[in-house]
Design an enzyme around this catalytic site. Structure first.
Site, short mmCIF file in Angstrom:
data_model
loop_
_atom_site.label_atom_id
_atom_site.label_comp_id
_atom_site.label_asym_id
_atom_site.label_seq_id
_atom_site.Cartn_x
_atom_site.Cartn_y
_atom_site.Cartn_z
N SER A 69 0.81 -1.23 0.00
CA SER A 69 0.00 0.00 0.00
C SER A 69 0.83 1.27 0.00
O SER A 69 0.30 2.36 -0.19
CB SER A 69 -0.92 0.02 1.22
N ASP A 84 -10.49 -6.45 -0.41
CA ASP A 84 -9.97 -5.35 0.41
C ASP A 84 -9.47 -5.95 1.70
O ASP A 84 -9.94 -7.00 2.15
CB ASP A 84 -11.07 -4.33 0.70
N HIS A 111 -15.14 -0.22 3.13
CA HIS A 111 -14.97 1.11 3.67
C HIS A 111 -16.13 2.03 3.38
O HIS A 111 -16.10 3.20 3.74
CB HIS A 111 -13.69 1.75 3.06
N CYS A 137 -7.69 2.17 1.62
CA CYS A 137 -8.72 1.37 0.97
C CYS A 137 -8.20 0.74 -0.31
O CYS A 137 -7.73 1.43 -1.21
CB CYS A 137 -9.94 2.25 0.65
#
Lengths: 375, 625
Positions: free
Chosen positions: B326, B365, B371, B384
């Site tokens: 991420s 996710d 989310h 997210c």
């Protein structure tokens, strides 16, 4: 008080000086003293200025001169009488060396007599010419063939014993000592030629019987560059030392080859190289001249000798001395293969000096005990 | 007198004998002339030749190894120095009985089988009369033991030598590197005259990169030697020029603080000053003792190191290529603001998974329940995945590839340490070239969360973070701050070099992303909020979790069920203070799990140490091993 009464009776007929009274030959003594002085001087330099080395060598010279003078007092006919006995003892000792000899330097050469160690082959260097001279003295010269054959056998027995030790260098010198008697006795030159041819023919056979280290020395002689760090190292460094000395030399104590350890055995077998490096060509000429003077004086003594035994013995001893000189200088300058022969009178070492001086004692005895013949 | 003599032919015999004496006298004279001629041949005709040989014998040009430059950190702490050691050397030609000597020496100094093995190996290849090392690094006691017994050992000597020493040991091994004995292949590559007396050369790290500067210029002396090769006298001396000292940008305090945070974990951390490119820390865990390599490591220890699953010799900061996870999201977010593409600017509804049209594959996710409605800010703060799946799918691999390239991904950073890896920035062309296959949209989707083909090194991540902090200006990372001449003390400081500029039309785009990254740490829903406690400055960061273990469609990832080696890597990139950053850091904790809880504290510790000076230099120095 008349001190002369205490002195030995010399040749009173010619003169009454001190040397004659002690049966000493002046010119010979002078030559030998000069050589021993040179020896001490060169040793001081090549031995790294170690005074203890000088004391030891000087002590040897004193002993050797004493022995020389002692022998000079002996009448030559006594020597003649002792010859076969001396030879016999020598052969027995050589046999004992082979049987019970102490191992030294990879070869059996020494006999331990408790107090000191003794090299019987050194005794043979004197006993051999005495024996052969004694043998030929009985009959007219030149000798007959049968007697030459017997003489050859007498030479070969101790020589083979020494070869067995193995000590090829000494064996050759002992053989030479006997052989020179043969030559002085009048061996025909054509015989000599014949023997030379025979020796050449026997070469390949002899070669196979040489020890590896001996073969290596011979091979190295022919091509020292072949093994520059091994067997050829000695001879290469020796030639560098001599050659770099030039005409005038690098000066006493200034020889880099010897002072910096490049020259091996520089106080013993290769002392001539150390000398030539520091004293140059001029020094070499001087030294060779002194040797030649001593040799020619020996020849003169031989020529003046009055009977067969003393003539042959004097001639052979003198030539043996010269052979030492020639082989050693020839070896270090690369003329002959490396054989372990010291430079007479100069190299550091005990037995050889004593043997040499004993020989000169005999020469002096021969010369000083002459009877003046009626003219 | 014998009786027979009277019947002999005296006259004939006398004549014969005189004849022979004369012949032999002549032979003696001629032989003497032969000897004298030979002497003349050697001493007069060949005098020059032999004089040259004699000089060659006597004089030797001995090289003098220059003293290697020292290496310091930014505070002046010595990282690499030269210390005297005592080596035991033997000249076999001067030793009478080598076997007996070795046995006797064994009673005075410790001689291992490995020492003997090396000694015998060197003996076979050495020239005669050259001394051969038997033991390195004698202890003081061993030196003393030998010194009193020296007379018993002709041909054995103790020789002092300067050797490289790394006082901080493991701490700096990967950053500074080490020197080792120069080998034949290396000797062929260097200036052989200059390296004539040199025994060691830089093998890795700064030691290798700055070899030319550290080494210096060889000197030499004409010495008089004896046949044993022993130097007796110096005739002429030309002193060497010592190598230059290096002052690194590294800060041992940051390095130590960060290293200690790793405890038993493996991983890497790179911290740098975004404006100057100064590398403040370069950690790769686990590490090793570089001093072991200086005079040759024993094969057992070396095998243990190379066989270890933790790979201590592997510099993860430069050679570790990890999926960024991420941590790639802020860069993609910036791309979405800058680039024009279908569906730009739209909010995304996150149900906990993403599906491509016409495909049943669910891209999950990390938050199973989803989310909800997500905008760019929330997508970065809460990380997210679904938002970025869609973003990536919409932008397409070509736009993503081209944009990320501006941050230095997929290329060497140009740091002054050899052998950094490039990582991998995939593109359509790359896949066609390397895999001979077309690009699939699904692969783009994975890139949205930093998975798939995308690989980065920790160093690249640090540079990318710094570039973000700099709002687009990319600086080449630098280990060395300045080079100092040890004699004149003249110092040459290296200027920062610009590696590139990320072109963004609206500067506000930068602030949007930086704000989101700040909220990652400081907002209560941020993924790295755990480190915000008591922070005295603003950190802009981004967590990441890189998958090591691929999950099947219907499986869920439960950390405690998965073998440690297959757990996710935890990542965190950050810069601080967020407005005008002075430090940018990238950290990875291998198999550490979640970035926010594992990697972020490491980064904060490094930042606190650097920005607040929490660790006084003195305590750091006291902890020297």
């Amino acid at each position: 008080m008349d001190l002369s009464a205490l002195l030995p009776t010399g040749n009173r007929q010619t003169s009454d000086n001190l040397l004659d009274r002690w049966h000493i030959d002046g010119p010979l003594l002078a030559g030998l003293v000069v050589l021993s002085a040179a020896s001490l001087m060169i040793l001081y330099s090549s031995g790294g200025q170690d005074m203890s080395l000088i004391y030891r060598q000087a002590l040897r010279f004193v002993m050797a001169f004493a022995i020389m003078i002692a022998i000079a007092q002996i009448q030559p006919h006594h020597l003649e009488r002792w010859s076969p006995w001396l030879y016999g003892v020598g052969v027995v000792l050589l046999t004992m060396v082979l049987l019970a000899g102490e191992i030294g330097k990879g070869a059996q050469r020494w006999l331990d007599l408790g107090l000191f160690r003794f090299q019987p082959s050194e005794l043979m260097k004197i006993a051999m010419p005495m024996m052969i001279a004694w043998f030929f003295a009985e009959q007219s010269l030149p000798p007959r063939t049968s007697r030459i054959a017997i003489a050859a056998a007498l030479i070969m027995v101790p020589v083979l014993l020494i070869v067995k030790q193995p000590d090829l260098g000494t064996a050759i010198l002992v053989a030479a000592a006997g052989f020179f008697v043969l030559l002085f006795a009048g061996l025909y030159w054509r015989w000599l030629l014949l023997m030379f041819v025979a020796a050449c023919a026997a070469m390949p056979f002899l070669w196979n019987h040489l020890h590896d280290y001996q073969k290596k020395r011979v091979l190295t002689f022919f091509d020292p560059e072949n093994d520059p760090l091994g067997a050829g190292y000695h001879i290469i460094q020796s030639e560098i030392a001599i050659g770099s000395g030039g005409v005038y030399g690098k000066g006493w104590l200034n020889g880099t080859q010897s002072q910096l350890d490049f020259l091996p055995e520089r106080s013993t077998d290769f002392i001539f190289s150390a000398f030539a490096e520091e004293f140059g060509f001029i020094g070499v000429c001087l030294l060779v001249s002194i040797y030649l003077f001593v040799v020619l004086r020996g020849m003169y003594i031989a020529a003046m000798a009055q009977d067969t035994f003393t003539r042959l013995l004097a001639g052979a001893l003198t030539m043996t001395f010269f052979i030492y000189v020639f082989v050693n200088i020839g070896m270090v300058t690369g003329l002959v293969p490396v054989v372990g022969v010291p430079l007479p009178m100069i190299s550091f070492g005990g037995t050889s000096v004593v043997t040499l001086m004993a020989g000169f004692g005999i020469l002096m005895s021969i010369h000083s005990h002459r009877k003046l013949l009626p003219t | 007198m014998r009786v027979q003599i009277t019947i002999k032919d005296h006259l004939r015999e006398g004549k014969l004998f005189t004849n022979r004496v004369v012949i032999f006298a002549v032979i003696c004279i001629l032989s003497s002339l032969v000897l004298v001629s030979r002497a003349a041949y050697l001493q007069i005709m060949n005098h020059d030749h032999f004089t040259t040989l004699s000089q060659d014998n006597r004089l030797n040009i001995a090289p003098i190894e220059p003293v290697r430059g020292l290496i310091y950190d930014r505070n002046g702490v010595v990282l690499a120095q030269n210390v005297p050691i005592y080596n035991l050397k033997i000249t076999p030609e001067q030793v009478g009985n080598l076997k007996a000597t070795l046995t006797a020496l064994g009673n005075l100094v410790e001689i291992t089988d490995a020492d003997l093995e090396r000694f015998n190996k060197l003996r076979r290849s050495n020239r005669p009369f050259k001394s051969i090392p038997l033991r390195f690094r004698l202890t003081d006691r061993e030196v003393a033991n030998f010194a009193v017994n020296r007379h018993r050992f002709p041909g054995v000597d103790i020789e002092p030598e300067l050797t490289r020493h790394y006082p901080l040991g493991e701490l700096m091994a990967h950053a500074v590197g080490y020197v080792g004995r120069i080998d034949e292949a290396e000797f062929q590559k260097v200036d052989q005259v200059n390296y004539d007396g040199t025994s060691h050369i830089g093998k890795t790290g700064v030691e290798k990169y700055y070899e030319d500067i550290l080494h210096g210029q060889v000197g030499h002396q004409e010495v008089e030697i004896n046949a044993a090769g022993r130097i007796l006298r110096v005739v002429n001396k030309y002193p060497p020029t010592p190598g230059q000292n290096l002052h690194l940008n590294l800060d041992v305090r940051v390095q130590r603080a960060a290293s200690e945070m790793y405890k038993e974990n493996n991983g890497a951390l790179v911290a740098m000053d975004p404006y100057s490119g100064a590398v403040l820390a370069m950690v790769s865990m686990p590490s090793f003792d570089p001093n072991l390599f200086v005079n040759g490591i024993d094969s057992k220890t070396y095998k243990e190191m190379t066989a270890s699953p933790d790979q201590p010799l592997y510099n993860r900061a430069l050679h570790g290529q990890y999926p960024p996870g991420s941590t790639i999201k802020p860069f993609l977010g910036l791309a979405s603001l800058e680039l024009t593409y279908p569906g730009k600017g739209a909010n995304v509804f996150c149900p906990g998974y993403f599906m491509l049209p016409g495909d049943s594959h669910r891209y999950r996710d990390w938050k199973k329940e989803g989310h909800g409605i997500v905008d760019l800010d929330k997508a970065i703060v809460e990380s997210c995945d679904v938002f970025f799946y869609e973003l990536a799918a919409n932008m397409g691999i070509d736009r993503i590839s081209a944009f990320l390239k501006q941050f230095g991904f997929g290329a060497r950073t140009g740091i002054d340490v050899p052998t950094e890896f490039t990582g991998l920035l995939p593109s359509r062309e790359w896949k066609q070239r390397e895999r001979n296959a077309g690009w699939f949209l699904g692969e783009t989707v994975n890139i949205g969360i930093g998975q798939g083909y995308l690989l980065v090194t920790p160093l690249q991540m640090a540079v990318a973070a710094a570039t973000m902090g700099n709002r687009g200006l990319r600086i080449t990372p630098r280990m060395v701050n300045s080079i100092q001449d040890p004699l004149s003390h003249e110092t040459q400081t290296l200027e920062p070099t610009k590696a590139g500029q990320v072109e963004i039309t609206d500067p506000a785009s930068w602030e949007k992303i930086v704000t989101a990254m700040t909220r990652v740490v400081h907002f209560y829903r941020g993924t790295a909020k755990g480190i915000s406690n008591g922070l005295q400055y603003h950190i802009a960061g981004k967590t990441g979790t890189a998958q090591v273990f691929g999950l099947k469609q219907d499986e869920t990832y439960k950390e405690k069920d998965v073998d440690k080696k297959l757990r996710d890597h935890a990542l965190f990139i950050a810069f601080a203070p967020a407005g005008e950053p002075r430090i940018a850091v990238a950290a990875i904790v291998e198999n550490g799990g979640h970035g926010g809880s594992v990697a972020a504290p490491v980064v904060r510790k490094a930042m606190d140490t650097y920005l607040l000076g929490e660790e006084p230099l003195a305590t750091t120095l006291l902890q020297e091993p």
